[in-house]
Design a protein around this motif. Structure first.
Motif, short mmCIF file in Angstrom:
data_model
loop_
_atom_site.label_atom_id
_atom_site.label_comp_id
_atom_site.label_asym_id
_atom_site.label_seq_id
_atom_site.Cartn_x
_atom_site.Cartn_y
_atom_site.Cartn_z
N GLN A 156 0.83 -1.21 0.00
CA GLN A 156 0.00 0.00 0.00
C GLN A 156 0.86 1.26 0.00
OE1 GLN A 156 -2.31 0.53 3.56
NE2 GLN A 156 -3.76 1.93 2.61
N ARG A 157 2.04 1.16 0.62
CA ARG A 157 2.87 2.35 0.82
C ARG A 157 3.98 2.51 -0.22
NH1 ARG A 157 3.15 0.89 7.24
NH2 ARG A 157 1.23 1.98 7.88
N VAL A 158 4.06 1.60 -1.20
CA VAL A 158 5.11 1.70 -2.22
C VAL A 158 4.75 2.79 -3.21
CG1 VAL A 158 6.28 0.53 -4.11
CG2 VAL A 158 5.81 -0.70 -1.98
N PRO A 159 5.60 3.83 -3.36
CA PRO A 159 5.29 4.91 -4.32
C PRO A 159 5.11 4.36 -5.73
CG PRO A 159 7.12 5.52 -2.88
CD PRO A 159 6.86 4.06 -2.63
N GLY A 160 4.09 4.84 -6.40
CA GLY A 160 3.83 4.42 -7.76
C GLY A 160 3.00 3.16 -7.87
N ILE A 161 2.79 2.44 -6.76
CA ILE A 161 1.94 1.24 -6.76
C ILE A 161 0.66 1.53 -6.00
CG2 ILE A 161 1.74 -1.14 -5.96
CD1 ILE A 161 4.63 -1.54 -6.61
N GLY A 162 0.81 1.94 -4.76
CA GLY A 162 -0.30 2.52 -4.04
C GLY A 162 -1.35 1.59 -3.49
N THR A 163 -2.44 2.21 -3.07
CA THR A 163 -3.47 1.53 -2.31
C THR A 163 -4.10 0.36 -3.05
OG1 THR A 163 -3.95 3.52 -1.03
CG2 THR A 163 -5.67 1.87 -1.14
N ASN A 164 -4.45 0.55 -4.33
CA ASN A 164 -5.15 -0.52 -5.04
C ASN A 164 -4.39 -1.83 -5.00
OD1 ASN A 164 -7.22 1.21 -5.73
ND2 ASN A 164 -6.55 1.53 -7.82
N TYR A 165 -3.09 -1.81 -5.27
CA TYR A 165 -2.30 -3.04 -5.34
C TYR A 165 -2.23 -3.72 -3.97
CZ TYR A 165 1.35 -6.18 -7.01
OH TYR A 165 2.06 -7.30 -7.38
N GLY A 166 -2.10 -2.94 -2.92
CA GLY A 166 -1.99 -3.51 -1.59
C GLY A 166 -3.28 -4.09 -1.05
N LYS A 167 -4.40 -3.82 -1.74
CA LYS A 167 -5.70 -4.27 -1.25
C LYS A 167 -6.41 -5.21 -2.23
CE LYS A 167 -6.64 -0.13 1.56
NZ LYS A 167 -7.22 -0.71 2.77
N SER A 168 -5.74 -5.62 -3.31
CA SER A 168 -6.43 -6.23 -4.43
C SER A 168 -6.25 -7.72 -4.59
CB SER A 168 -5.99 -5.54 -5.74
OG SER A 168 -6.45 -4.20 -5.76
N ALA A 169 -5.58 -8.39 -3.68
CA ALA A 169 -5.35 -9.83 -3.84
C ALA A 169 -6.65 -10.62 -3.77
CB ALA A 169 -4.37 -10.33 -2.78
N ASP A 170 -6.63 -11.80 -4.37
CA ASP A 170 -7.78 -12.70 -4.26
C ASP A 170 -8.13 -12.93 -2.79
OD1 ASP A 170 -7.56 -12.90 -7.00
OD2 ASP A 170 -7.02 -15.02 -7.03
N GLY A 171 -9.41 -12.83 -2.47
CA GLY A 171 -9.85 -13.10 -1.10
C GLY A 171 -9.73 -11.94 -0.13
N PHE A 172 -9.32 -10.78 -0.60
CA PHE A 172 -9.09 -9.65 0.30
C PHE A 172 -10.35 -8.84 0.59
CE2 PHE A 172 -4.29 -8.53 0.57
CZ PHE A 172 -4.00 -9.82 0.93
N ALA A 173 -11.54 -9.40 0.28
CA ALA A 173 -12.80 -8.68 0.58
C ALA A 173 -13.87 -9.66 1.05
CB ALA A 173 -13.28 -7.90 -0.64
N PRO A 174 -13.69 -10.29 2.22
CA PRO A 174 -14.77 -11.12 2.76
C PRO A 174 -15.94 -10.26 3.22
CG PRO A 174 -12.99 -10.93 4.36
CD PRO A 174 -12.51 -10.27 3.11
N ILE A 175 -17.17 -10.71 2.90
CA ILE A 175 -18.37 -9.99 3.34
C ILE A 175 -19.41 -11.00 3.81
CG2 ILE A 175 -17.94 -8.08 1.75
CD1 ILE A 175 -20.38 -9.11 0.12
N GLY A 176 -20.43 -10.49 4.53
CA GLY A 176 -21.54 -11.32 4.98
C GLY A 176 -21.89 -10.99 6.43
#
Length: 273
Positions: A156-176
């Motif tokens: 998330q903190r790598v310049p030029g990569i940013g928030t999207n990359y640090g939060k976008s892996a498979d399974g990184f959004a469990p809901i229910g």
């Protein structure tokens, strides 16, 4: 948005059929007989006279076109981050494969560093929204649920990569575990609690949200069409692992629970391989 349900659960019955049903209050849904709805999408369900037994609770949505996240939306979290208060919702995206169910194991690569939790009040868009006003947002929101915006802080903190990359892996959004209709609960009266291995890490009333669901949907839809089935996570309160002293990252077999009163609790184990 007018829907036939109050508390919608998506589940497998003992024969492996995937169904939608009306969930009773409480988290203990397995083994319950529930009234089922006809249809395969939660925004186009019809009432049915049939009932079925819940064998397994699964993700409330079969799929999502996109998951949006919002950052810096609780005053105490803004303070712990040391960032200025944003004028507009600060948004990022997670791809469709980030979405998983309320009790799914979260499988993380060992090379994925500094994994953190973010318990979040979450809502689902039930019909396409474009350039709507906040006061009309309820006409487009299918329901409310619980989410965990899983994050790799290092990426998330790598310049030029940013928030999207640090939060976008498979399974990184469990809901229910369920979707609650917008006319059943008042978000400002609800409380969010996150626990790691049973120990409380986050606790906040949702009335501390700077931007409410309607504000967020109005902002995101200003220039873009937000498609039906889109999941929107509204931000996390103070207490994430990154700002503990020293920081504490999730490790093998850690279990993260996120609970929102009157909605329910998700519980996910983290596996690193």
């Amino acid at each position: 948005m007018k829907v036939p349900f109050q508390r919608l659960v998506r589940f497998e019955d003992p024969d492996g059929n995937i169904l939608f049903g009306e969930a009773p209050a409480g988290d203990n849904l397995v083994g319950q007989q529930v009234a089922i709805y006809e249809g395969d999408k939660p925004w186009s369900l019809r009432e049915s006279p049939s009932h079925a037994k819940v064998a397994k609770v699964i993700c409330p949505l079969p799929a999502s076109p996109l998951v949006y996240g919002v950052g810096l939306n609780y005053s105490k979290h803004i303070a712990e981050c040391g960032y200025p208060t944003p004028e507009y919702p600060t948004s990022f995206i997670k791809p469709p494969d980030a979405l998983v169910g309320p009790y799914s194991d979260i499988r993380v690569s060992k090379s994925h560093p500094q994994i953190d939790y973010e318990g979040e009040f979450t809502f689902v868009v039930g019909k396409d929204a474009k350039a709507i006003e906040s006061k009309h947002a309820a006409d487009y929101i299918l329901g409310y649920t619980v989410g965990n915006d899983v994050t790799s802080r290092q990426w998330q903190r790598v310049p030029g990569i940013g928030t999207n990359y640090g939060k976008s892996a498979d399974g990184f959004a469990p809901i229910g575990p369920i979707l609650v209709a917008t006319d059943v609960v008042d978000p400002d009266q609800l409380e969010l609690i996150t626990r790691v291995n049973g120990k409380e890490r986050q606790r906040s009333g949702l009335d501390d949200l700077r931007f409410k669901a309607g504000d967020i949907l109005a902002h995101l839809s200003r220039y873009n069409t937000i498609r039906e089935g889109t999941v929107i996570m509204t931000g996390t309160p103070a207490g994430v692992g990154a700002f503990m002293d020293p920081p504490v990252w999730l490790k093998q077999d850690d279990v993260v629970e996120v609970e929102i009163s009157s909605i329910g609790t998700i519980k996910n184990r983290f596996l690193f391989a």
